[in-house]
Design a protein around this motif. Sequence first.
Motif, PDB file in Angstrom:
ATOM      1  N   ASN A   1     -34.790  12.777  42.317  1.00 61.62           N
ATOM      2  CA  ASN A   1     -34.940  12.413  43.732  1.00 61.62           C
ATOM      3  C   ASN A   1     -33.640  11.920  44.363  1.00 61.62           C
ATOM      4  N   LYS A   2     -32.521  12.063  43.670  1.00 56.83           N
ATOM      5  CA  LYS A   2     -31.255  11.542  44.174  1.00 56.83           C
ATOM      6  C   LYS A   2     -30.269  12.677  44.396  1.00 56.83           C
ATOM      7  N   LYS A   3     -29.580  12.649  45.545  1.00 56.47           N
ATOM      8  CA  LYS A   3     -28.592  13.652  45.884  1.00 56.47           C
ATOM      9  C   LYS A   3     -27.191  13.190  45.495  1.00 56.47           C
ATOM     10  N   TYR A   4     -26.385  14.119  44.974  1.00 56.85           N
ATOM     11  CA  TYR A   4     -25.035  13.814  44.533  1.00 56.85           C
ATOM     12  C   TYR A   4     -24.040  14.760  45.217  1.00 56.85           C
ATOM     13  N   ASP A   5     -22.854  14.241  45.419  1.00 50.95           N
ATOM     14  CA  ASP A   5     -21.754  15.076  45.871  1.00 50.95           C
ATOM     15  C   ASP A   5     -21.242  15.868  44.663  1.00 50.95           C
ATOM     16  N   PRO A   6     -20.933  17.161  44.833  1.00 44.23           N
ATOM     17  CA  PRO A   6     -20.444  17.962  43.697  1.00 44.23           C
ATOM     18  C   PRO A   6     -19.203  17.383  43.041  1.00 44.23           C
ATOM     19  N   GLU A   7     -18.427  16.582  43.781  1.00 46.15           N
ATOM     20  CA  GLU A   7     -17.226  15.977  43.207  1.00 46.15           C
ATOM     21  C   GLU A   7     -17.560  14.947  42.131  1.00 46.15           C
ATOM     22  N   ASP A   8     -18.781  14.413  42.157  1.00 46.18           N
ATOM     23  CA  ASP A   8     -19.176  13.382  41.199  1.00 46.18           C
ATOM     24  C   ASP A   8     -19.834  13.963  39.959  1.00 46.18           C
ATOM     25  N   LEU A   9     -20.019  15.270  39.921  1.00 45.41           N
ATOM     26  CA  LEU A   9     -20.667  15.937  38.796  1.00 45.41           C
ATOM     27  C   LEU A   9     -19.805  17.099  38.324  1.00 45.41           C
ATOM     28  N   ILE A  10     -20.144  17.616  37.161  1.00 47.28           N
ATOM     29  CA  ILE A  10     -19.496  18.819  36.643  1.00 47.28           C
ATOM     30  C   ILE A  10     -20.490  19.959  36.785  1.00 47.28           C
ATOM     31  N   HIS A  11     -20.243  20.824  37.751  1.00 50.59           N
ATOM     32  CA  HIS A  11     -21.165  21.916  38.057  1.00 50.59           C
ATOM     33  C   HIS A  11     -20.560  23.235  37.580  1.00 50.59           C
ATOM     34  N   PHE A  12     -21.166  23.817  36.546  1.00 49.03           N
ATOM     35  CA  PHE A  12     -20.724  25.109  36.023  1.00 49.03           C
ATOM     36  C   PHE A  12     -21.486  26.215  36.759  1.00 49.03           C
ATOM     37  N   VAL A  13     -20.759  27.227  37.215  1.00 51.41           N
ATOM     38  CA  VAL A  13     -21.356  28.332  37.957  1.00 51.41           C
ATOM     39  C   VAL A  13     -21.014  29.642  37.256  1.00 51.41           C
ATOM     40  N   LEU A  14     -22.049  30.392  36.903  1.00 53.50           N
ATOM     41  CA  LEU A  14     -21.869  31.691  36.261  1.00 53.50           C
ATOM     42  C   LEU A  14     -22.474  32.771  37.152  1.00 53.50           C
ATOM     43  N   ASN A  15     -21.743  33.881  37.300  1.00 55.04           N
ATOM     44  CA  ASN A  15     -22.212  34.979  38.138  1.00 55.04           C
ATOM     45  C   ASN A  15     -22.564  34.474  39.538  1.00 55.04           C
ATOM     46  N   PRO A  16     -21.577  34.069  40.336  1.00 52.65           N
ATOM     47  CA  PRO A  16     -21.836  33.452  41.645  1.00 52.65           C
ATOM     48  C   PRO A  16     -22.643  34.351  42.572  1.00 52.65           C
ATOM     49  N   ASP A  17     -23.492  33.718  43.353  1.00 51.41           N
ATOM     50  CA  ASP A  17     -24.329  34.418  44.315  1.00 51.41           C
ATOM     51  C   ASP A  17     -23.440  35.036  45.403  1.00 51.41           C
ATOM     52  N   PRO A  18     -23.618  36.318  45.722  1.00 49.01           N
ATOM     53  CA  PRO A  18     -22.790  36.943  46.767  1.00 49.01           C
ATOM     54  C   PRO A  18     -22.925  36.261  48.126  1.00 49.01           C
ATOM     55  N   LYS A  19     -24.081  35.653  48.394  1.00 47.20           N
ATOM     56  CA  LYS A  19     -24.288  35.002  49.682  1.00 47.20           C
ATOM     57  C   LYS A  19     -23.586  33.653  49.758  1.00 47.20           C
ATOM     58  N   ASN A  20     -23.435  32.972  48.633  1.00 48.90           N
ATOM     59  CA  ASN A  20     -22.762  31.672  48.600  1.00 48.90           C
ATOM     60  C   ASN A  20     -22.273  31.421  47.184  1.00 48.90           C
TER      61      ASN A  20
END
Length: 395
Positions: free
Chosen positions: A146-165
Amino acid sequence: MIKITRNKNSNEEKQVLALVNDLNSFIPKGYTKLSKCPEVIMAVDRIADLVSNMTIHLMHNTENGDERVKNGLSSKIDIDPLKNVIKKNWLKAIVRCLLLEGDGNAVVKPVFKDGLIEDLIVVPAHDFSINLGKDFEDNYTIQIKNKKYDPEDLIHFVLNPDPKNIHKGKSYRIPLKQLTESLSSADDIEKEFMNGRVMPSLIVKFNGDIDSLVAREEGIYNTYFSQTEVGKPWIIPNSMMDIEQVKPLSLKDIALTDTVLQNKKTIAGLLGVPAFFVGAGDYNKDEYNAFIREKVASIAKTIEQTLTQKLLISNEYYFKFNIRSLYNYDMQTTEAVAADLYRNGIITGNEVRDWMGLSPLPELDSLVILENFIPVQDVGNQEKLNGGNHEETET
């Protein structure tokens, strides 16, 4: 997800419960999740296992080349990223989340103590969601429970990025859906064949009309099938019945085996693994090494660049996987390459011993060259290069 709130209106509660039960009708018959498909599990497990087998090096970019650095940060990432969890399992969980449950995304939450990283917690896929902005320029947020975080405060791994975003990953769920359903249906058909339910092995014909068929069927079955010992011959009245053996269609006759094999190869192609990983085809060393260079190296590059971006401040440092450790080379080839590099003064004897899994020796820390294996810095001091001994020359 529908939340049921109990109240005094029992009719309303019954309607909500009925709605929940009706949701099952939207699930297609024979539908199988990717995480439940054996072929997908085998492929993902092999990829995650290979990536987690590599060591993660902290590298320092210097004027004379990149050097490996061993300090508290490198030890934290490569040895002890999470309390009571070894690095292999920690990294394997990240890769599996990227390929399956996380739909191309994996989130790690750093925990700090006294300004230092204490733990790197892998957030389960069902606990986080990626909330994108209205357009690409808007910043996105990551919600954990239930808590929102800024991406700068987490390590977000992205594989095969979505063409729309490209801030959000995208898995192979839609392309693989029909294949997994087809394989699931093929398993059901195979079970029916193995259970002998497709058709009987014998058909018995006997004289009589339809009216007496039901009454006589049970008596004839008990007389000539249930009460007969194995191997004992039958004695039956002439022209009373005709027994024929029926051979049902095999899996080969209906081309089920070829269809399953083709579906497995297609799944392997979509996931980027060799076909023999999912039980289609034989092992091939060249195909395996190509898989390491392309698929495994690509996932490893995503992870190492994300760790570099999120954990390192100085541009002179970066993380790097030891991808060479995964290649399948026989001992003879490895020895030949190492010996050639050693003879040409490119690597030391101890580096060769490290390739072979041997402990270093003090006298093998120097670079040597040519047939007499002298130090590289003494190559120009050889007598034969400076005219040699004049007396020996005259003699």
